[in-house]
Design an enzyme around this catalytic site. Structure first.
Site, PDB file in Angstrom:
ATOM      1  CG  ASP A 151     -10.967  -6.528  -7.949  1.00 14.14           C
ATOM      2  OD1 ASP A 151     -10.729  -5.628  -7.107  1.00 14.14           O
ATOM      3  OD2 ASP A 151     -11.921  -6.450  -8.758  1.00 14.14           O
TER       4      ASP A 151
ATOM      5  CD  GLU B  78     -13.105  -0.599  -8.134  1.00 17.46           C
ATOM      6  OE1 GLU B  78     -13.573   0.528  -8.405  1.00 17.46           O
ATOM      7  OE2 GLU B  78     -12.378  -1.251  -8.913  1.00 17.46           O
TER       8      GLU B  78
END
Length: 471
Positions: free
Chosen positions: A124, A192
């Site tokens: 991400d 994250e």
């Protein structure tokens, strides 16, 4: 009598200077300063192939925005692309899907008695501020490769480059019928940038549920630092053994509302402002101790003689060293828990006195401090019982992983093989990574072996993020 006393003092001073200089002369790198590891005789994928695959991965807008990934189709499309691009790895490794988007590969080793290891990266990325798009040299999600072999786009540094590097390595290894000795787990997490609760935290829970304890984990967190430490020309491979905790505090002060034409002597805004200034003016104590001291001591052994003298005699020169190191934001962050006022609010209109004013302060908590320590420090600094203190988000600093074990030896040996002139040292990650979850399970290490200079730093979560093909 006076002459004898002066002679004695001179002799003592001469002896002290001699001791200081001798300690500085002996303060040199160890003969066994992280020896190079062998890489074996395996063919590596071409740089052009790796660059092209990273370029393609950047085109998937796997954004973590606000409180959740915003375009789940992009995450699904990325996972499909990963399977299509690395078919042999997907065929030979077992795959566990966690919370739809996090991938956990299991590469079985030849020795079932050995503890497994966990390698991790996240795919991400943070969004791009729409007001800065025009400042990008190339569109942030185009994955443009320029004529200087640089790949541009969000995720080039943070952290799709690590995902691609891991997959390229595994795909090449399994095609050459390589089998590791111990089992290897590889986690690609999807949140994250949001704290990792659905990704890395869920991965650690999966290990616990299956009664599996990795010997150690490796994730992002530091790099090979080039020119970022004053006084040292060599690059520094900082393999970070700990990371700071996270604490956000909301302060609120009540006041009499009403029209701004008749203000009281003190408003809610003035009270909250004084509290913020009091906290800012009372930095949390820090210093060259623990992992911070170990890091700077290791680096200083490679510096010039005058600087080695200072660090070799820190019992005498510690205040001077800490003052110099603490002048820079990065140095200050290494020394202590940092204090950052980030948000304030008051009235809804310029001519209305607020009944409540608030301020938000973010702390990055050094491993020597606890959350409770910092909250108590804030109370003492404010010294105002009328200010309400509320913890809105927190997690403690990680445990400190050892730097004298096989895991650190393997990582440092690999770093020495690729960067033979680098200074290798354990270090501290000042931001939060997925490893703060992994550290509750095993010894967690944080290192991406790519060279980073000061001109690259703005790319992390900023404008013109890019990476070289060489990296």
């Amino acid at each position: 009598m006076i002459k004898k006393t002066l002679l004695t003092l001179a002799a003592l001073l001469t002896a002290l200077i001699a001791v200081i200089l001798i300690r500085g002369a002996l303060f040199t790198p160890s003969q066994n300063d992280y020896r190079s590891a062998s890489s074996g005789d395996y063919a590596l994928p071409s740089a052009e192939q790796v660059a092209e695959h990273l370029s393609q991965s950047i085109r998937f807008k796997t954004l973590s925005e606000q409180s959740a990934p915003t375009d789940t189709q992009a995450f699904s499309a990325f996972r499909k692309w990963l399977a299509d691009t690395y078919p042999t790895a997907h065929e030979m490794l077992s795959l566990h899907t966690i919370n739809t988007h996090t991938l956990l590969f299991h590469w079985r080793g030849s020795d079932a008695q050995k503890q497994p290891v966990l390698l991790s990266a996240h795919y991400d990325v943070v969004p791009v501020d729409p007001t800065t798009v025009s400042k990008w040299a190339h569109p942030p999600f185009a994955g443009y490769i320029d004529d200087q072999s640089r790949i541009w786009g969000r995720g080039a540094l943070d952290d799709k480059s690590a995902v691609i590097a891991l997959m390229e390595a595994v795909e090449a290894a399994v095609r050459q019928q390589f089998t590791p000795k111990s089992d290897i787990y590889i986690a690609f997490t999807h949140d994250e940038e949001l704290g990792g609760n659905a990704g890395a935290k869920a991965v650690t829970e999966w290990f616990r549920d299956n009664n599996i304890t990795p010997a150690w984990s490796l994730d992002e967190g530091s790099f090979v630092l080039d020119g970022l430490v004053p006084g040292l020309e060599k690059p520094i491979a900082s393999i970070n053994v700990a990371e700071k905790g996270f604490l956000t505090i909301r302060l609120s002060a009540a006041g009499a509302g009403g029209h701004s034409s008749m203000p009281p002597e003190q408003t809610a805004v003035t009270r909250i402002s004084r509290a913020v200034v009091a906290i800012q003016d009372a930095p949390v104590p820090g210093g060259l101790s623990g992992v911070t001291g170990e890091m700077y001591s290791g680096i200083a052994r490679h510096m010039s003689f005058d600087k080695r003298v200072l660090f070799a005699n820190s019992w005498l020169f510690r205040p001077v060293i800490e003052q110099v190191v603490g002048r820079s934001p990065s140095g200050n962050a290494m020394l202590r828990t940092t204090t950052a006022p980030t948000m304030m609010s008051g009235s809804i209109k310029a001519n209305v006195l607020p009944e409540v004013a608030t301020a938000t302060i973010n702390f990055r908590v050094h491993p020597r401090d606890s959350i409770e320590d910092i909250v108590n420090w804030v109370k003492q600094a404010i010294d105002d019982d009328e200010i309400k203190i509320e913890v809105t988000e927190s997690f403690p600093a990680s445990s400190v992983s050892p730097s004298d074990n096989q895991a650190f030896g393997l990582l440092s040996g690999s770093a020495r093989h690729v960067y033979p002139d680098a200074v290798i040292t354990p270090g501290l990650t000042v931001a939060a990574t997925d490893s703060h979850h992994y550290a509750t399970l095993t010894h967690a290490y944080r290192f991406n072996p790519m060279i980073i200079s000061d001109k690259d730093l703005d790319g992390f979560h900023g404008t013109n993020e890019h990476i070289t093909t060489e990296n």
